[in-house]
Write an enzyme that holds these catalytic residues in place. Structure first.
Site, PDB file in Angstrom:
ATOM      1  N   LYS A   1     -11.266  15.358   4.494  1.00  0.00           N
ATOM      2  CA  LYS A   1     -12.573  14.890   3.854  1.00  0.00           C
ATOM      3  C   LYS A   1     -13.373  13.928   4.442  1.00  0.00           C
ATOM      4  CE  LYS A   1     -13.425  11.872   1.615  1.00  0.00           C
ATOM      5  NZ  LYS A   1     -13.368  10.754   0.252  1.00  0.00           N
TER       6      LYS A   1
ATOM      7  N   GLU B   1     -18.320  16.626   1.482  1.00  0.00           N
ATOM      8  CA  GLU B   1     -18.861  15.645   0.292  1.00  0.00           C
ATOM      9  C   GLU B   1     -20.361  14.921   1.040  1.00  0.00           C
ATOM     10  OE1 GLU B   1     -17.077  11.995  -2.278  1.00  0.00           O
ATOM     11  OE2 GLU B   1     -16.096  12.456   0.133  1.00  0.00           O
TER      12      GLU B   1
ATOM     13  N   LYS C   1     -17.486  18.341  -1.826  1.00  0.00           N
ATOM     14  CA  LYS C   1     -17.003  17.238  -3.189  1.00  0.00           C
ATOM     15  C   LYS C   1     -18.249  16.647  -3.213  1.00  0.00           C
ATOM     16  CE  LYS C   1     -13.950  13.631  -3.694  1.00  0.00           C
ATOM     17  NZ  LYS C   1     -12.977  12.523  -3.021  1.00  0.00           N
TER      18      LYS C   1
ATOM     19  N   ARG D   1       0.629  -1.313   0.033  1.00  0.00           N
ATOM     20  CA  ARG D   1      -0.259   0.063   0.019  1.00  0.00           C
ATOM     21  C   ARG D   1       0.797   1.163  -0.132  1.00  0.00           C
ATOM     22  NH1 ARG D   1      -2.678  -3.292   4.029  1.00  0.00           N
ATOM     23  NH2 ARG D   1      -2.597  -2.541   5.498  1.00  0.00           N
TER      24      ARG D   1
END
Length: 372
Positions: free
Chosen positions: A157, A198, A240, A66
């Protein structure tokens, strides 16, 4: 003033602008994140999401793999000319670049704003319709936000989702998620992080573009109302949202100019001009369609007081991960693919994208019920 009047006053919404010592920094950061010709790379996939992506290239899902996957893009030479900020996963904040710096330190030195996904994923909303979801993560939020700020992150976010069923979403999910997003936003600003809000009306479903427009307008207006109630610093906040498109299972395809008109018109009805930028999610659109739609919006003959840019994950990464293949020998090919997509979306943000200069293939990246 009588006690009765005092009590009544305490029950009224304050609508006061949040007082945070970070206000000037928040505004400056949001401005940097919405610089002309730049957008955001969403590299905040969970361990589970990485597992699905790695399965396609036969790569085991380990912490080191990752890290290599994130380094493929974050250590790409010159990507800062197209990317203003990167949304990181919690794991990546602690991992190190080839220089020995943590990724937030490395990004800041290169002039890229590091950010962090602060929500803790989706959970069933018991008050809502069957299948509707809330987002967890507000418990202990201030402590986590302060930690990320100390580690170099300057924005965050939080994603809430709305799935259209039978042409609508429940009022319970609309109101609950709006309140959650507003609380997240002001807590983030108190801790120095620019909140990306978002509210994603998902592409899943058989609905037409008019239904998506109607639901998106209602969802976004409730989110804006909640942000007003909580006193968000609009100039230090970003949105978003989804683009306004037909459902992925509808058999309908919105052309770029139609999607642009519906999306910009819907934003104009509810989003304050004080908001500096709208950073669209790609939501399963193909890489090429995500660029085409963004370009059309930046050429749309409607008022656009905010910067319209990208905050893409799959639409920036899919070709790159295929060409990389999890092998050292594929790093350069993977980075060329990533830089190509970053450049195409940079041009789209400026309204200068040309389909003829892009890849011939345009495969959908839609995954039903996608999670991050």
């Amino acid at each position: 003033m009588s006690k009765r009047v005092e009590v009544l006053l305490t029950q009224l919404p304050a609508y006061n602008r949040l007082k945070t010592p970070y206000e000037a920094e928040l505004i400056e950061t949001a401005k940097k994140m919405t610089a002309p010709g730049k957008g955001l790379l969403a590299a905040d996939e969970s361990t589970g999401s990485c597992s699905k992506r790695f399965a396609g290239i036969g790569l085991s899902n380990t912490a080191e793999h990752r890290r290599q996957y994130r380094a493929l893009m974050l250590e790409c030479e010159g990507f800062e000319q197209y990317i203003s900020g990167v949304i990181l996963h919690d794991e990546t904040v602690y991992q190190k670049a080839k220089t020995g710096e943590t990724f937030p330190q490395y990004l800041r030195r290169r002039g890229v704003v590091p950010g962090i996904k602060t929500d803790c994923g989706l959970e069933p909303l018991v008050e809502g319709a069957k299948g509707e979801q809330m987002t967890a993560g507000l418990d202990g939020y201030i402590k986590r936000a302060k930690k990320y700020y100390a580690m170099g992150c300057r924005f965050c976010k939080w994603r809430n989702v709305y799935k259209i069923q039978n042409g609508t979403v429940s009022e319970a999910v609309v109101r609950f998620n709006a309140e959650t997003l507003a609380r997240y936003a002001i807590l983030s600003q108190l801790c120095g992080l620019v909140p990306i809000v978002e509210p994603e009306v998902m592409i899943d479903g058989t609905h037409d573009i008019e239904t998506c427009q109607r639901v998106s307008q209602h969802v976004w207006s409730e989110v804006v109302s909640a942000l007003h109630r909580h006193g968000v610093v609009w100039e230090g906040c970003l949105l978003k949202p989804n683009m306004v498109v037909p459902g992925a299972e509808s058999g309908l395809k919105g052309h770029a100019e139609q999607v642009a008109e519906y999306t910009v018109k819907t934003l104009a009805r509810v989003i304050p001009p004080a908001l500096p930028g709208v950073t669209f999610l790609s939501g399963g659109l193909s890489e090429v369609m995500a660029s085409e739609y963004l370009n059309a919006m930046n050429n749309c003959p409607l008022p656009r007081p905010w910067k319209l840019t990208f905050s893409y994950a799959r639409a920036l990464q899919s070709s790159a991960i295929k060409r990389w293949g999890g092998k050292e020998s594929g790093v350069e090919a993977g980075r060329r693919a990533f830089m190509h997509r970053a450049k195409m979306n940079s041009l789209a943000q400026l309204g200068k994208y040309n389909r003829a200069d892009d890849d011939k293939d345009s495969q959908s990246l839609y995954v039903a019920g996608n999670t991050y």
